[in-house]
Design an enzyme around this catalytic site. Structure first.
Site, PDB file in Angstrom:
ATOM      1  N   SER A 194      29.326  45.115  30.313  1.00 13.04           N
ATOM      2  CA  SER A 194      28.740  46.631  31.501  1.00 13.04           C
ATOM      3  C   SER A 194      29.280  47.417  32.529  1.00 13.04           C
ATOM      4  O   SER A 194      30.000  46.446  33.020  1.00 13.04           O
ATOM      5  CB  SER A 194      27.358  46.284  31.252  1.00 13.04           C
ATOM      6  OG  SER A 194      26.817  45.094  31.867  1.00 13.04           O
ATOM      7  N   GLN A 201      28.211  47.504  35.830  1.00  9.97           N
ATOM      8  CA  GLN A 201      27.488  47.266  36.366  1.00  9.97           C
ATOM      9  C   GLN A 201      27.118  46.768  38.338  1.00  9.97           C
ATOM     10  O   GLN A 201      28.679  46.732  38.303  1.00  9.97           O
ATOM     11  CB  GLN A 201      26.805  45.127  35.836  1.00  9.97           C
ATOM     12  CG  GLN A 201      28.482  44.796  36.262  1.00  9.97           C
ATOM     13  CD  GLN A 201      28.405  43.365  35.178  1.00  9.97           C
ATOM     14  OE1 GLN A 201      28.691  42.689  36.357  1.00  9.97           O
ATOM     15  NE2 GLN A 201      28.750  43.610  33.510  1.00  9.97           N
ATOM     16  N   HIS A 249      25.749  44.274  41.017  1.00  6.66           N
ATOM     17  CA  HIS A 249      24.195  43.194  41.564  1.00  6.66           C
ATOM     18  C   HIS A 249      24.367  42.711  42.948  1.00  6.66           C
ATOM     19  O   HIS A 249      24.803  43.810  44.217  1.00  6.66           O
ATOM     20  CB  HIS A 249      25.620  42.045  41.619  1.00  6.66           C
ATOM     21  CG  HIS A 249      26.400  41.847  40.300  1.00  6.66           C
ATOM     22  ND1 HIS A 249      25.681  41.484  39.201  1.00  6.66           N
ATOM     23  CD2 HIS A 249      28.287  41.660  40.149  1.00  6.66           C
ATOM     24  CE1 HIS A 249      26.712  40.990  38.551  1.00  6.66           C
ATOM     25  NE2 HIS A 249      27.986  41.255  38.431  1.00  6.66           N
ATOM     26  N   LYS A 280      24.127  38.282  44.765  1.00  9.28           N
ATOM     27  CA  LYS A 280      25.537  38.361  43.488  1.00  9.28           C
ATOM     28  C   LYS A 280      26.837  38.207  43.299  1.00  9.28           C
ATOM     29  O   LYS A 280      27.241  39.111  42.740  1.00  9.28           O
ATOM     30  CB  LYS A 280      24.834  38.047  41.481  1.00  9.28           C
ATOM     31  CG  LYS A 280      25.730  37.190  40.676  1.00  9.28           C
ATOM     32  CD  LYS A 280      25.333  37.922  39.404  1.00  9.28           C
ATOM     33  CE  LYS A 280      26.118  36.633  38.589  1.00  9.28           C
ATOM     34  NZ  LYS A 280      27.594  37.751  37.974  1.00  9.28           N
ATOM     35  N   GLU A 314      30.314  38.144  43.639  1.00  3.52           N
ATOM     36  CA  GLU A 314      31.422  37.396  42.734  1.00  3.52           C
ATOM     37  C   GLU A 314      32.502  37.928  42.684  1.00  3.52           C
ATOM     38  O   GLU A 314      33.233  38.204  43.927  1.00  3.52           O
ATOM     39  CB  GLU A 314      30.799  37.690  41.469  1.00  3.52           C
ATOM     40  CG  GLU A 314      31.514  39.160  40.235  1.00  3.52           C
ATOM     41  CD  GLU A 314      30.570  39.396  39.777  1.00  3.52           C
ATOM     42  OE1 GLU A 314      29.570  38.487  39.029  1.00  3.52           O
ATOM     43  OE2 GLU A 314      31.212  39.964  38.697  1.00  3.52           O
ATOM     44  N   HIS A 345      31.607  47.745  39.128  1.00  2.00           N
ATOM     45  CA  HIS A 345      32.833  47.466  38.563  1.00  2.00           C
ATOM     46  C   HIS A 345      32.053  46.653  36.954  1.00  2.00           C
ATOM     47  O   HIS A 345      31.500  46.760  36.282  1.00  2.00           O
ATOM     48  CB  HIS A 345      32.808  45.647  38.963  1.00  2.00           C
ATOM     49  CG  HIS A 345      31.688  44.064  39.200  1.00  2.00           C
ATOM     50  ND1 HIS A 345      30.979  44.550  39.592  1.00  2.00           N
ATOM     51  CD2 HIS A 345      31.157  43.237  38.054  1.00  2.00           C
ATOM     52  CE1 HIS A 345      30.366  43.523  39.486  1.00  2.00           C
ATOM     53  NE2 HIS A 345      30.734  43.271  38.172  1.00  2.00           N
ATOM     54  N   ARG A 366      22.347  47.480  35.144  1.00  2.00           N
ATOM     55  CA  ARG A 366      23.823  47.742  34.555  1.00  2.00           C
ATOM     56  C   ARG A 366      23.735  49.662  34.091  1.00  2.00           C
ATOM     57  O   ARG A 366      22.200  49.744  33.858  1.00  2.00           O
ATOM     58  CB  ARG A 366      24.327  47.329  32.815  1.00  2.00           C
ATOM     59  CG  ARG A 366      23.951  45.421  32.855  1.00  2.00           C
ATOM     60  CD  ARG A 366      23.754  44.528  31.286  1.00  2.00           C
ATOM     61  NE  ARG A 366      23.476  43.862  31.498  1.00  2.00           N
ATOM     62  CZ  ARG A 366      22.561  43.309  31.890  1.00  2.00           C
ATOM     63  NH1 ARG A 366      21.414  43.854  32.223  1.00  2.00           N
ATOM     64  NH2 ARG A 366      22.746  41.590  31.864  1.00  2.00           N
ATOM     65  N   LYS A 409      22.578  46.550  26.554  1.00  2.00           N
ATOM     66  CA  LYS A 409      21.624  45.268  26.585  1.00  2.00           C
ATOM     67  C   LYS A 409      20.778  46.360  27.560  1.00  2.00           C
ATOM     68  O   LYS A 409      20.607  47.585  28.079  1.00  2.00           O
ATOM     69  CB  LYS A 409      21.940  44.642  27.452  1.00  2.00           C
ATOM     70  CG  LYS A 409      23.068  43.576  27.648  1.00  2.00           C
ATOM     71  CD  LYS A 409      23.562  42.201  28.473  1.00  2.00           C
ATOM     72  CE  LYS A 409      23.918  40.975  27.782  1.00  2.00           C
ATOM     73  NZ  LYS A 409      24.333  39.747  29.021  1.00  2.00           N
TER      74      LYS A 409
END
Ligand code: 9C2
Ligand code: ZN
Length: 430
Positions: A105, A107, A109, A132, A134, A282, A301, A307
C-alpha cells in the site's frame, strides 16, 4: 537462560508476498519449524522477529515466548535499554524479512504523538501507540516509491501527462505549477511549497473514482501506444513499464497517479538501504529486503491495497518534505567493534531504537561481534556454519532462515563451514 538461543518466528501472509517457496519468508520460516507447510499458492510476505504481540517469536528449545524469557532474566535486555524504552520484556525494535511480489500500500507511519492519538481513537486499525520509523536493506534488486519527488518533476508531469492533470481541478493544478518554487531559499517559501504539495496530494487522493478510472485507462492506453511522454524510450522503459505492471496488480487504482507522478521511484541493489522517518510516504514495489523498525505495526494507508484506507489522516499527517531520492539512501560504514576475517558493516539510522549490522564471513573463516551493549536479533540469509558465545564450546548450527536472540553484552562468534555466511543483526544500544 543462556545469552544466545535460537528463535522460531511467524510469517504474515499478506496478499503482496511472494508465493510458495519462491518467498524467502516461507523458506526461512520452514527452515526453523519442520511443521511449517509451505502452500504453493500462499503469499508469504513478512517474517516477524521480535516481541510484537501480533506475531511474537518463541525459543526453539523451550517453546516459550521470547517476551516471557526476557521478563525472567533482566540481564538479557539490560537495565539501560529497559529503562529508556519499554521495560524488560519488550524489544524496542521489530525486525523483519519481506519478500515482495506485488506493490505494498501507499503508506506512511505516524510519529509518537500521532500514534497515541490514532491508537486511542481506532485501536482496531492502529494496534499500538508507538511510532514506526523504518529502514529497508535490499537483499537483491529492489524497487519502491519513497518520499515526494522534487517540485520541478511534479510540475513537469502536470504539463506533460494530461491524464494526471485531468484528475485534478484545473485551478489546483495551475496554482501548484505557477506558485511552487523549485529551490526555496526562505522558510516562508518552503512552507508555501509544502502547503501547495499538500493541496495537490489531497486533490489526487480525493479525486472521484469515476474520473480516476477513466484517466487511468487513458494513461495505460497511452503507454501501450507509446504516445505523449511515453514516446521517449527511456521514459517508456522505466515509467511506462512500471505503470503497466502496477495496473496489472491493481487495475485503474489511484496509486498509479499518486505513486508514479508524486513519489520518487527508487531502485536498490543488494546491500543498499533506505531510511524512512515517521510521516514519509512510501510503497515498496518488488524485491526481498531486511526491514527494521521501532516496535510498532501502525500503518496509515491510501491506494494499492485491499486493507483499511485512511486518506484523511494520511493527507493531514505527512511532512510534505520533498527531496531527490539519493537523500533517503543510507551510507553504511565499517563497524569498529568486530574482529576476525569477516566484513561487518553498520546501518545506523538517526533514531535510538535500532541499528543493523551486516556480517559476512567467508568459508572456513571466523568473525566476532564484540559485546553490543543492548539486546540483538540475528537472521542468517546465506551460508552454513556455526554461531556461539566467544570462548564457549557450545556452538549452534546456522543456515539461511535461522534466527537467534543475543543478550546484552555478549561476544558472539560466527564461523562459516560452507559458502559465505551472511547474517543481519538488529540491535539497540543506549
Ligand atoms: O507491515 C506494512 C506492509 O504495513 N513496510 O504493507 O500490507 O500494509 O500494505 P501493507 C508493514 C511493513 O513493515 C512496512 O511498513 N513499509
Ligand atoms: Zn512502511
Amino acid at each position: 537462560m543462556p545469552a544466545l538461543f535460537q528463535l522460531s518466528c511467524g510469517a504474515q501472509q499478506y496478499g503482496w508476498g511472494k508465493l510458495g517457496d519462491s518467498s524467502s519468508v516461507a523458506r526461512f520460516a520452514a527452515a526453523t519449524d519442520p511443521k511449517f507447510v509451505i502452500g504453493d499458492k500462499t503469499p508469504y510476505a513478512e517474517l516477524w522477529m521480535g516481541t510484537h504481540p501480533s506475531v511474537p517469536s518463541k525459543s526453539v528449545v523451550s517453546g516459550d515466548l521470547l517476551a516471557d524469557i526476557l521478563s525472567k532474566d533482566h540481564s538479557l535486555i539490560g537495565e539501560a535499554v529497559a529503562t529508556k524504552f519499554d521495560g524488560f520484556s519488550s524489544l524496542p525494535f521489530l525486525f523483519k524479512v519481506l519478500s515482495i511480489r506485488n506493490v505494498l500500500s501507499i503508506q506512511a507511519h505516524p510519529d509518537k504523538a500521532l500514534a497515541a492519538q490514532l491508537h486511542s481513537a481506532d485501536p482496531k486499525n492502529y494496534p499500538d501507540d508507538n511510532h514506526k520509523p523504518e529502514m529497508a536493506i535490499a537483499l537483491d534488486d529492489f524497487e519502491g516509491f519513497c518520499g515526494f519527488r522534487p517540485a520541478r518533476e511534479i510540475k513537469t508531469f502536470l504539463s506533460t501527462v494530461p491524464q494526471f492533470k485531468a484528475i485534478l481541478s484545473p485551478a489546483l493544478a495551475d496554482r501548484f505549477s505557477s506558485s511552487v518554487i523549485d529551490t526555496p531559499t526562505t522558510d516562508a517559501e518552503e512552507q508555501n511549497n509544502k502547503a501547495l504539495l499538500q493541496a495537490l496530494f489531497e486533490g489526487v487522493m480525493t479525486a472521484s473514482s469515476t474520473v480516476v478510472e477513466t484517466e487511468a485507462q487513458s494513461l495505460v492506453d497511452s503507454v501501450v501506444a507509446k504516445s505523449g511522454i511515453f514516446s521517449d524510450p527511456s521514459i517508456y522503459s522505466i515509467l511506462g513499464d512500471l505503470i503497466l505492471r502496477l495496473n496489472q496488480q491493481f487495475p485503474l487504482d489511484i496509486g498509479l497517479f499518486c505513486g508514479v507522478f508524486l513519489l520518487n521511484y527508487v531502485t536498490l541493489t543488494a546491500g543498499e538501504a533506505i531510511f524512512l522517518k515517521a510521516k514519509d510516504p512510501h510503497a515498496y514495489i518488488s524485491g526481498d529486503i531486511i526491514e527494521c523498525m521501532a516496535a510498532s505495526d501502525n500503518v496509515v494507508r491510501a491506494g494499492f491495497t485491499p486493507k483499511f484506507k485512511d486518506v484523511k489522516n494520511l493527507v493531514a499527517m505527512l511532512t510534505y518534505d520533498n527531496a531527490p531520492v539519493d537523500d533517503q539512501k543510507m551510507k553504511p560504514a565499517q563497524f569498529g567493534r568486530a574482529a576476525g576475517d569477516g566484513d561487518v558493516t553498520v546501518y545506523n539510522p538517526p533514531i535510538p531504537e535500532f541499528a543493523v549490522l551486516r556480517t559476512a564471513v567467508k568459508q572456513d573463516k571466523k568473525e566476532t561481534i564484540n559485546a553490543l551493549e543492548g539486546p540483538s536479533v540475528v537472521v542468517v540469509t546465506e551460508g552454513t556454519g556455526f554461531v556461539g558465545i566467544k570462548g564457549s564450546e557450545e556452538l549452534l548450527a546456522l543456515k539461511p532462515g535461522f534466527v537467534f536472540f543475543v543478550g546484552a553484552g555478549t561476544d558472539v562468534e560466527f564461523s562459516s563451514s560452507q559458502g559465505t555466511v551472511v547474517a543481519y543483526t538488529a540491535f539497540c544500544e543506549v
